[in-house]
Design a protein around this motif. Sequence first.
Motif, PDB file in Angstrom:
ATOM      1  N   TYR A 183      31.213  10.857 -21.591  1.00 22.58           N
ATOM      2  CA  TYR A 183      30.018  10.169 -22.098  1.00 22.58           C
ATOM      3  C   TYR A 183      29.892   8.742 -21.559  1.00 22.58           C
ATOM      4  O   TYR A 183      28.841   8.341 -21.059  1.00 22.58           O
ATOM      5  N   ALA A 184      30.971   7.969 -21.633  1.00 18.53           N
ATOM      6  CA  ALA A 184      30.928   6.565 -21.202  1.00 18.53           C
ATOM      7  C   ALA A 184      30.598   6.451 -19.718  1.00 18.53           C
ATOM      8  O   ALA A 184      29.838   5.564 -19.306  1.00 18.53           O
ATOM      9  N   ASP A 185      31.157   7.361 -18.897  1.00 15.03           N
ATOM     10  CA  ASP A 185      30.909   7.320 -17.452  1.00 15.03           C
ATOM     11  C   ASP A 185      29.437   7.578 -17.136  1.00 15.03           C
ATOM     12  O   ASP A 185      28.843   6.899 -16.294  1.00 15.03           O
ATOM     13  N   LYS A 186      28.833   8.562 -17.818  1.00 13.35           N
ATOM     14  CA  LYS A 186      27.423   8.869 -17.567  1.00 13.35           C
ATOM     15  C   LYS A 186      26.513   7.745 -18.060  1.00 13.35           C
ATOM     16  O   LYS A 186      25.508   7.420 -17.425  1.00 13.35           O
ATOM     17  N   LEU A 187      26.875   7.158 -19.182  1.00 14.70           N
ATOM     18  CA  LEU A 187      26.086   6.049 -19.725  1.00 14.70           C
ATOM     19  C   LEU A 187      26.107   4.855 -18.768  1.00 14.70           C
ATOM     20  O   LEU A 187      25.069   4.238 -18.491  1.00 14.70           O
ATOM     21  N   LEU A 188      27.291   4.538 -18.243  1.00 11.09           N
ATOM     22  CA  LEU A 188      27.426   3.442 -17.285  1.00 11.09           C
ATOM     23  C   LEU A 188      26.666   3.744 -16.000  1.00 11.09           C
ATOM     24  O   LEU A 188      26.019   2.858 -15.425  1.00 11.09           O
ATOM     25  N   LEU A 189      26.710   5.006 -15.554  1.00  8.18           N
ATOM     26  CA  LEU A 189      26.006   5.404 -14.338  1.00  8.18           C
ATOM     27  C   LEU A 189      24.496   5.224 -14.497  1.00  8.18           C
ATOM     28  O   LEU A 189      23.820   4.728 -13.587  1.00  8.18           O
ATOM     29  N   ASP A 190      23.962   5.607 -15.657  1.00  5.45           N
ATOM     30  CA  ASP A 190      22.534   5.415 -15.926  1.00  5.45           C
ATOM     31  C   ASP A 190      22.164   3.934 -15.863  1.00  5.45           C
ATOM     32  O   ASP A 190      21.135   3.552 -15.301  1.00  5.45           O
ATOM     33  N   PHE A 191      23.009   3.101 -16.456  1.00  5.49           N
ATOM     34  CA  PHE A 191      22.765   1.649 -16.450  1.00  5.49           C
ATOM     35  C   PHE A 191      22.757   1.113 -15.017  1.00  5.49           C
ATOM     36  O   PHE A 191      21.886   0.319 -14.641  1.00  5.49           O
ATOM     37  N   GLN A 192      23.708   1.555 -14.195  1.00  5.61           N
ATOM     38  CA  GLN A 192      23.806   1.081 -12.812  1.00  5.61           C
ATOM     39  C   GLN A 192      22.608   1.534 -11.980  1.00  5.61           C
ATOM     40  O   GLN A 192      22.103   0.777 -11.146  1.00  5.61           O
ATOM     41  N   ILE A 193      22.150   2.774 -12.197  1.00  4.98           N
ATOM     42  CA  ILE A 193      20.989   3.281 -11.459  1.00  4.98           C
ATOM     43  C   ILE A 193      19.753   2.455 -11.791  1.00  4.98           C
ATOM     44  O   ILE A 193      19.014   2.012 -10.901  1.00  4.98           O
ATOM     45  N   ARG A 194      19.519   2.231 -13.080  1.00  2.00           N
ATOM     46  CA  ARG A 194      18.336   1.463 -13.492  1.00  2.00           C
ATOM     47  C   ARG A 194      18.392   0.029 -12.955  1.00  2.00           C
ATOM     48  O   ARG A 194      17.383  -0.518 -12.496  1.00  2.00           O
ATOM     49  N   LYS A 195      19.565  -0.570 -13.001  1.00  2.00           N
ATOM     50  CA  LYS A 195      19.719  -1.940 -12.507  1.00  2.00           C
ATOM     51  C   LYS A 195      19.448  -2.006 -11.008  1.00  2.00           C
ATOM     52  O   LYS A 195      18.731  -2.896 -10.530  1.00  2.00           O
ATOM     53  N   ARG A 196      19.986  -1.049 -10.246  1.00  2.00           N
ATOM     54  CA  ARG A 196      19.814  -1.041  -8.794  1.00  2.00           C
ATOM     55  C   ARG A 196      18.346  -0.847  -8.412  1.00  2.00           C
ATOM     56  O   ARG A 196      17.835  -1.511  -7.505  1.00  2.00           O
ATOM     57  N   VAL A 197      17.648   0.049  -9.115  1.00  2.00           N
ATOM     58  CA  VAL A 197      16.235   0.302  -8.806  1.00  2.00           C
ATOM     59  C   VAL A 197      15.390  -0.940  -9.093  1.00  2.00           C
ATOM     60  O   VAL A 197      14.547  -1.331  -8.281  1.00  2.00           O
ATOM     61  N   ARG A 198      15.621  -1.579 -10.238  1.00  2.00           N
ATOM     62  CA  ARG A 198      14.819  -2.757 -10.599  1.00  2.00           C
ATOM     63  C   ARG A 198      15.086  -3.933  -9.659  1.00  2.00           C
ATOM     64  O   ARG A 198      14.193  -4.741  -9.408  1.00  2.00           O
ATOM     65  N   GLU A 199      16.306  -4.025  -9.139  1.00  2.00           N
ATOM     66  CA  GLU A 199      16.630  -5.108  -8.204  1.00  2.00           C
ATOM     67  C   GLU A 199      15.896  -4.959  -6.876  1.00  2.00           C
ATOM     68  O   GLU A 199      15.678  -5.952  -6.175  1.00  2.00           O
ATOM     69  N   ARG A 200      15.519  -3.733  -6.533  1.00  2.00           N
ATOM     70  CA  ARG A 200      14.885  -3.483  -5.236  1.00  2.00           C
ATOM     71  C   ARG A 200      13.417  -3.903  -5.193  1.00  2.00           C
ATOM     72  O   ARG A 200      12.855  -4.081  -4.118  1.00  2.00           O
ATOM     73  N   PHE A 201      12.779  -4.037  -6.359  1.00  2.00           N
ATOM     74  CA  PHE A 201      11.345  -4.328  -6.392  1.00  2.00           C
ATOM     75  C   PHE A 201      11.066  -5.560  -7.242  1.00  2.00           C
ATOM     76  O   PHE A 201      11.822  -5.885  -8.152  1.00  2.00           O
ATOM     77  N   ARG A 202       9.948  -6.209  -6.937  1.00  2.00           N
ATOM     78  CA  ARG A 202       9.594  -7.405  -7.692  1.00  2.00           C
ATOM     79  C   ARG A 202       9.095  -7.033  -9.085  1.00  2.00           C
ATOM     80  O   ARG A 202       8.793  -5.872  -9.370  1.00  2.00           O
TER      81      ARG A 202
END
Length: 210
Positions: A29-48
């Motif tokens: 559970y913790a690994d998937k939760l962290l992965l979701d957080f990292q994906i969202r952070k990476r996507v938002r960093e790519r766009f203004r």
Amino acid sequence: MGQKIHPIGFRIGVTEPWRSRWFARSTDYADKLLLDFQIRKRVRERFRKGIISRIDLQHRGDRITVTLFVTRKGEVIGKGYATRDALVSELEQLTGREVKMDIQEVRHWDLDAQTVAEALAAAIERRVSPRRQMKRVVESALNAGAEGVKVTVSGRIDGAEMSRLLSQRSGRIPLQTLDAKIDFGFAEAATTYGILGVKVWIYTGRERGY
């Protein structure tokens, strides 16, 4: 003192869908939760700010489906799908899994709370008067069909020594009504005096028959 709850989290399973859909055992559970957080952070960093409204994720086996709700589809896709393909490759390197991306456009961004909050934060960073911009945001949402709008900006506004809260509200926001369609958005404006928090609530009516 009133107890606060996230307006979207309060309505999950009633009028709002889950933003992440997957099953995990207690050990994963913790690994998937962290992965979701990292994906969202990476996507938002790519766009203004103001481009990405919402990111939905679904894990199924070794594949992750990323659904982006965006205000400017062309900017996210890029010329010849170059921007989208580069982002997919980056996410596959991050996750170590196959990534499928679906991009959907937000038709009425004036009624999308996250987009409005990020646009307001970007305007504050450009040194636009918060009070004037808040009034403009409220009027724009009401003209687009909202039944109620509330906007708050808090922090060291205009470089004041003490932090304070500015609030602009029009119409009604029935936060305790479960079938009320209330969208909520939060963004941060990085100014020379510190971080200002921006919150937006937009009420667009009640959803019957859930």
